[in-house]
Every structure is written in C-alpha cells, then in structure tokens.
Design a protein around this motif. Structure first.
Motif, PDB file in Angstrom:
ATOM      1  N   ALA A 142       3.175  24.550  29.233  1.00 20.87           N
ATOM      2  CA  ALA A 142       2.183  23.958  28.328  1.00 20.87           C
ATOM      3  C   ALA A 142       2.483  22.491  28.047  1.00 20.87           C
ATOM      4  O   ALA A 142       1.575  21.641  28.049  1.00 20.87           O
ATOM      5  N   GLY A 143       3.776  22.173  27.832  1.00 18.10           N
ATOM      6  CA  GLY A 143       4.149  20.788  27.553  1.00 18.10           C
ATOM      7  C   GLY A 143       3.872  19.874  28.728  1.00 18.10           C
ATOM      8  O   GLY A 143       3.403  18.735  28.573  1.00 18.10           O
ATOM      9  N   ILE A 144       4.143  20.347  29.930  1.00 19.22           N
ATOM     10  CA  ILE A 144       3.894  19.544  31.135  1.00 19.22           C
ATOM     11  C   ILE A 144       2.391  19.392  31.357  1.00 19.22           C
ATOM     12  O   ILE A 144       1.892  18.287  31.629  1.00 19.22           O
ATOM     13  N   HIS A 145       1.666  20.487  31.264  1.00 15.97           N
ATOM     14  CA  HIS A 145       0.238  20.471  31.553  1.00 15.97           C
ATOM     15  C   HIS A 145      -0.519  19.511  30.634  1.00 15.97           C
ATOM     16  O   HIS A 145      -1.370  18.725  31.094  1.00 15.97           O
ATOM     17  N   LYS A 146      -0.235  19.519  29.327  1.00 10.18           N
ATOM     18  CA  LYS A 146      -0.969  18.648  28.400  1.00 10.18           C
ATOM     19  C   LYS A 146      -0.709  17.167  28.711  1.00 10.18           C
ATOM     20  O   LYS A 146      -1.619  16.338  28.620  1.00 10.18           O
ATOM     21  N   ASN A 147       0.524  16.833  29.101  1.00 13.79           N
ATOM     22  CA  ASN A 147       0.838  15.436  29.410  1.00 13.79           C
ATOM     23  C   ASN A 147       0.251  15.012  30.753  1.00 13.79           C
ATOM     24  O   ASN A 147      -0.165  13.855  30.920  1.00 13.79           O
ATOM     25  N   LEU A 175       1.088  12.058  38.780  1.00 11.63           N
ATOM     26  CA  LEU A 175       0.614  12.983  37.755  1.00 11.63           C
ATOM     27  C   LEU A 175       1.040  12.587  36.345  1.00 11.63           C
ATOM     28  O   LEU A 175       0.264  12.693  35.404  1.00 11.63           O
ATOM     29  N   LEU A 176       2.274  12.138  36.191  1.00 15.02           N
ATOM     30  CA  LEU A 176       2.773  11.784  34.857  1.00 15.02           C
ATOM     31  C   LEU A 176       3.001  10.281  34.716  1.00 15.02           C
ATOM     32  O   LEU A 176       3.746   9.852  33.827  1.00 15.02           O
ATOM     33  N   GLN A 177       2.351   9.500  35.586  1.00  9.81           N
ATOM     34  CA  GLN A 177       2.356   8.034  35.497  1.00  9.81           C
ATOM     35  C   GLN A 177       3.773   7.466  35.278  1.00  9.81           C
ATOM     36  O   GLN A 177       4.118   6.932  34.224  1.00  9.81           O
ATOM     37  N   GLY A 214      14.266  14.516  24.470  1.00  4.69           N
ATOM     38  CA  GLY A 214      14.760  15.898  24.333  1.00  4.69           C
ATOM     39  C   GLY A 214      14.031  16.874  25.226  1.00  4.69           C
ATOM     40  O   GLY A 214      14.611  17.857  25.673  1.00  4.69           O
ATOM     41  N   SER A 215      12.743  16.614  25.494  1.00  6.06           N
ATOM     42  CA  SER A 215      11.957  17.482  26.360  1.00  6.06           C
ATOM     43  C   SER A 215      10.580  16.870  26.537  1.00  6.06           C
ATOM     44  O   SER A 215      10.085  16.130  25.649  1.00  6.06           O
ATOM     45  N   MET A 216       9.912  17.161  27.639  1.00  5.93           N
ATOM     46  CA  MET A 216       8.547  16.719  27.847  1.00  5.93           C
ATOM     47  C   MET A 216       7.623  17.333  26.789  1.00  5.93           C
ATOM     48  O   MET A 216       6.572  16.761  26.457  1.00  5.93           O
ATOM     49  N   ASP A 217       8.030  18.450  26.225  1.00  8.74           N
ATOM     50  CA  ASP A 217       7.226  19.110  25.179  1.00  8.74           C
ATOM     51  C   ASP A 217       7.106  18.225  23.921  1.00  8.74           C
ATOM     52  O   ASP A 217       6.154  18.401  23.145  1.00  8.74           O
ATOM     53  N   ASN A 218       8.046  17.309  23.768  1.00  9.52           N
ATOM     54  CA  ASN A 218       8.037  16.432  22.580  1.00  9.52           C
ATOM     55  C   ASN A 218       7.217  15.162  22.775  1.00  9.52           C
ATOM     56  O   ASN A 218       7.119  14.339  21.865  1.00  9.52           O
ATOM     57  N   VAL A 219       6.674  14.982  23.986  1.00  8.44           N
ATOM     58  CA  VAL A 219       5.898  13.778  24.304  1.00  8.44           C
ATOM     59  C   VAL A 219       4.414  14.065  24.018  1.00  8.44           C
ATOM     60  O   VAL A 219       3.828  14.979  24.618  1.00  8.44           O
ATOM     61  N   ASN A 220       3.809  13.260  23.158  1.00  5.88           N
ATOM     62  CA  ASN A 220       2.402  13.469  22.813  1.00  5.88           C
ATOM     63  C   ASN A 220       1.553  12.211  23.018  1.00  5.88           C
ATOM     64  O   ASN A 220       0.368  12.204  22.650  1.00  5.88           O
ATOM     65  N   SER A 221       2.181  11.190  23.599  1.00  6.41           N
ATOM     66  CA  SER A 221       1.444   9.946  23.870  1.00  6.41           C
ATOM     67  C   SER A 221       2.147   9.220  24.996  1.00  6.41           C
ATOM     68  O   SER A 221       3.067   9.779  25.619  1.00  6.41           O
ATOM     69  N   ALA A 222       1.721   8.000  25.229  1.00  5.24           N
ATOM     70  CA  ALA A 222       2.362   7.214  26.282  1.00  5.24           C
ATOM     71  C   ALA A 222       3.876   7.143  26.041  1.00  5.24           C
ATOM     72  O   ALA A 222       4.322   6.947  24.914  1.00  5.24           O
TER      73      ALA A 222
END
Length: 223
Positions: A142-147, A175-177, A214-222
């Motif tokens: 889920a964390g990867i897909h949303k980013n 995919l993740l710029q 800490g994790s891609m799950d914690n990334v919510n913006s650029a």
C-alpha cells in the motif's frame, strides 16, 4: 766265549732277515697306531668335511630369502601407494559429486522459492517487495502503490523535465521519480542498474526512503 751252532743253521742274521724283520715291525706299529685312533676322530673329521657345504647352503638360502623379502616389500609399498592414490581419487570424485549435487539442489530450491511475477504495476511492486524482504528493506504494498501513483501514475518511463533537479541536469525518472545519483547510491545488488527498470527503481527508492524516513510508508509527498 765260544759260539755254539746248530748243524745246518747259522745264528748270525743275514741282511735279508734284518730287512724282513724291520718291515714287519713297521707294519705292526702302523697297525697299532691306527687301532689307537678314537672312533670320534673319524666322526669329527667327517663333520669337519661336511661343515663347509652346510654353511654355504645356509648362506645361499639366507641370500635368497632376503631377496624375496625385499621384492615382496617393494611390491607391498607399490600396492599401498596405488591403493592410496585410488582412494584419494575416489574421495575427490565423491567430494566433487557432492558439491555438484548440493549446487544443483540449491539452484532447484531457489527456482522453486522464486515466484514468477506479472509484467505490470502489480507484479513490479510484488517483485520489489520480494527482494526488499530478503535485503531487510521495510515497506508495504500500500505504501509503495500510493507513492507510485502520486509520482508517475504507474508509468515506468515517466520523467520530470521542469523541477529543480531537471534544471540541474539530473531529472527525476521512473515509477518513483528517482534522480540518477540517488539511484546509484541506493541501488540494490541483484536488480538491474537501470533507472527506468520498474523493479530496480522501486527497490532503490524504498532503500533511500528507509534511510531517510524509516520506510516508504512514511512518505506522503515529494521526497
């Protein structure tokens, strides 16, 4: 004194008579001397005569025995050496066969454990997660897909030609710029060294995010 004689006989011994008596005496002495020699003397003489052939026979037999023993010893040494070489060769062959079997078994197990992933966004994320788990990199589907959807809308060939990175000559891609220096620093061995490769892009980006956030799950913006 007056000599008395018998008619027809002379008391004076002739020379022939003296020689005859001397001969008889000599023969008698010889016979007496022979009869006085102990029987053991003859036996000892016989033993002395036969000792030399016996000693010679023993010497020859001893030399032959020594030669046979030496020959047998040489044969045994050669046989031992050949047996050892054969045993070493068999041990090496067995070790090589065991190693080949273990390698084949490991390869088979690896092939069984490695699933086949679809060549689409779902498959790329699942393959990335499979690699990340082995490397100890945190992250969830889920964390990867949303980013991914925010950064590229799922397009592995996406490129940003307008932000500050693009102005500095290192545009964000994939995919993740991810920019090339970041990809090079956080690339994970076993994935392609290609910024546009979807799996390599995801894994490198998640490796960077784990180090920074800490994790891609914690990334919510650029990021």
């Amino acid at each position: 004194m007056t000599e008395t004689t018998t008619p027809g006989h002379s008391r004076r011994l002739t020379k022939a008579h003296k020689l005859s008596i001397a001969g008889v005496a000599t023969l008698g002495a010889a016979a007496l001397a022979f009869s006085l020699v102990p029987a053991q003397a003859g036996e000892e003489t016989g033993t002395t005569i036969s000792a030399a052939p016996v000693a010679w026979t023993q010497a020859v037999n001893g030399a032959q025995t020594k030669t046979v023993q030496t020959h047998l010893g040489t044969q045994q040494a050669v046989a031992t050496k050949v047996a050892k070489a054969d045993a070493d060769a068999k041990a090496k062959a067995a070790a090589a066969a065991k190693k080949a079997h273990e390698t084949k078994t490991a390869a088979s197990r690896s092939a069984v454990r490695t699933p086949v992933f679809a060549n689409n966004l779902d498959g790329w994320i699942k393959e990335a997660l499979f690699i990340m788990k082995k490397e100890g990199i945190p992250g969830t589907y889920a964390g990867i897909h949303k980013n991914v959807m925010r950064e590229s809308s799922g397009n592995p060939r996406a490129i940003n030609n307008w932000d500050i990175n693009a102005q500095n000559g290192i545009p964000s891609k994939g995919l993740l710029q991810v920019i090339q220096p970041t990809f090079a620093a956080y690339h994970v061995k076993g994935t392609k060294f290609d910024l546009y490769d979807p799996v390599a892009n995801i894994v490198a980006a998640c490796n960077y995010a784990a180090d920074r956030y800490g994790s891609m799950d914690n990334v919510n913006s650029a990021y």
